[in-house]
Design an enzyme around this catalytic site. Sequence first.
Site, PDB file in Angstrom:
ATOM      1  N   HIS A 120       0.822  -1.216   0.000  1.00 53.87           N
ATOM      2  CA  HIS A 120       0.000   0.000   0.000  1.00 53.87           C
ATOM      3  C   HIS A 120       0.852   1.261   0.000  1.00 53.87           C
ATOM      4  CE1 HIS A 120      -3.828   2.034   0.490  1.00 53.87           C
ATOM      5  NE2 HIS A 120      -3.326   2.743   1.481  1.00 53.87           N
TER       6      HIS A 120
ATOM      7  N   ARG B 198      -7.820  13.369  -8.016  1.00 52.52           N
ATOM      8  CA  ARG B 198      -7.242  12.132  -7.490  1.00 52.52           C
ATOM      9  C   ARG B 198      -8.356  11.112  -7.277  1.00 52.52           C
ATOM     10  NH1 ARG B 198      -2.885  10.473  -3.914  1.00 52.52           N
ATOM     11  NH2 ARG B 198      -2.901   8.203  -4.121  1.00 52.52           N
TER      12      ARG B 198
ATOM     13  N   SER C 284      -8.820   4.128  -3.251  1.00 48.80           N
ATOM     14  CA  SER C 284      -9.640   2.961  -2.924  1.00 48.80           C
ATOM     15  C   SER C 284      -9.701   2.788  -1.409  1.00 48.80           C
ATOM     16  CB  SER C 284      -9.046   1.696  -3.551  1.00 48.80           C
ATOM     17  OG  SER C 284      -7.747   1.452  -3.040  1.00 48.80           O
ATOM     18  N   HIS C 285     -10.809   2.270  -0.928  1.00 46.30           N
ATOM     19  CA  HIS C 285     -10.943   1.883   0.485  1.00 46.30           C
ATOM     20  C   HIS C 285     -11.697   0.561   0.513  1.00 46.30           C
ATOM     21  CE1 HIS C 285     -10.481   4.038   4.544  1.00 46.30           C
ATOM     22  NE2 HIS C 285      -9.328   4.059   3.906  1.00 46.30           N
TER      23      HIS C 285
ATOM     24  N   HIS D  47     -10.682  -2.942   1.386  1.00 47.92           N
ATOM     25  CA  HIS D  47     -10.659  -3.827   2.553  1.00 47.92           C
ATOM     26  C   HIS D  47     -11.406  -3.238   3.755  1.00 47.92           C
ATOM     27  CE1 HIS D  47      -8.114  -6.288   0.227  1.00 47.92           C
ATOM     28  NE2 HIS D  47      -7.244  -6.669   1.148  1.00 47.92           N
TER      29      HIS D  47
END
Length: 512
Positions: A19, A61, A64-65, A67
């Site tokens: 990440h 921009r 992702s979120h 999980h």
Amino acid sequence: MSKTKSILETLAEAMSSEHTSYKSSKQYLTQLPTKGRQVIQGPGENAGIIDLGKGWALAIRVESHNHPTFIKPYHGAATGVGGILRDIFTMGARPIGSLDFLRFGANKKGKELLKEAVHGIADYGNCIGVPTVGGDVFFDKTYNYNCLVNVAAFGIVKKKNIILGNALKPGSDLIYVGARTGRDGIGGAQMASETLDTAKAETVQKEDPFLEKLLLEACCELAETDWIEGMQDMGATGLLCSTTEVALRGRRRTGKNLGTKVFLNRVPTKASHMTPVELLLSESQERMLIVGKKKFRKKILNLFKHWDLEASVIGTVTNDGKYTILYDGPKKKNIKLVMKFNEVIPDISEDWQRKKWIPQKTPHKKASRKEVRNIWQQYDWMVGTRTLKGPNKPGHYAVLDLHEIGKKLVISWSSDEGRSDRSPLKGIQYAFDKCLLYQKKLKAKPLGITNCLNFGHPKDSIGAFAETIKGLRQRSLKHKIPIVSGNVSLYNAHHNDSIKPTPTLVMVGIAD
């Protein structure tokens, strides 16, 4: 000595996660065209910046979120919105709109997760006053154990007010502002770099949109001054990442041997007896790091006080090229630990065999009009009075008024709509062509693209990822539309099952 080694090893491990390091994808991302006459800032900052003309620019921009939303759908989706908005106003830009792209399982749980996620997105966006002007929703068995929540945002800024995430001179202040630091979100970056075989609820952050609204206004006001050198959101790996990134970017820009010294015992906390590692890796939300010019320290602190925000000078920029932390132990105060940047942030890469993607051939179903309407009716898509075309009308595009330059901002978006399962190359080309089609229909001049590339475990998906990058590069070069920012989300997998390749593109253009 073993304790010192343990701290350093733990920090390096966090910064080596997929990440934060992009160790599996960066070799491919460098192939993308990122420059153009209109590009003020490309990838490598909190957001890309595009020149709009007449002294104005656009920050854009997507993040992702994934999980966090599967583990705690409301909080995961809400903090995803908060994070992407901070990426925008960290650059000195005022957010004027957002989009959300939702992919959920075809089972009952998928519908339940979607409901909670939309609730989180709506609550955060509505509270902070940024309109959600579009997006899309698809259901597929491939997302049964790995939902995808991608959020894009864009903001407008005067070119003279653009702020970068860097330190420039030794002696400048490191100022912490916003929420207090707690134990929420510790390990979030590592969690996002692993498969979802085990759910770790403590790694999901908690949101406070009302506090973020105050941060937004304060940072936009600060951008109108000459009091600061840089600003950085405390996102993944929190204080550690922000206090190292500002120095490393500053070193690249100035050629100076900059370092940072951080007094962890000055960090405002909401939990007791936090360790140095916890303080550095906490991902408590709504926090910013300001690199302030020392002579303006009082003015900066007074500005934050005016907005009822807690702020503290927690460190300084140095000229020793080192990363230094000072902290209190159980028996001793101001323990000093001096580290080299390459010890804390190893320059690593990870190579995977490029296997041919094996199609899953599961149905990729678009949400019905009724389902989509039930979602967008929860969003305040007109707040701010710029929205000329929002989710109330069909089409994968939105139109916002840019009264500052007397033009319209056209935002178009598309995913591969399941086509990458058969051919990753053709899937990304379809997404690009659909974005461009809407720009042409509205007679807009395309200026740039941001992308979110969602893939499974690299052992299954890196070949498909490479094909996606190849297709995106070809289209970008052909049409001379640069990639100015983006995000990669890997390890969207459960046990041995990876999700289908799922790229999403957002293209922005200007029309009369």
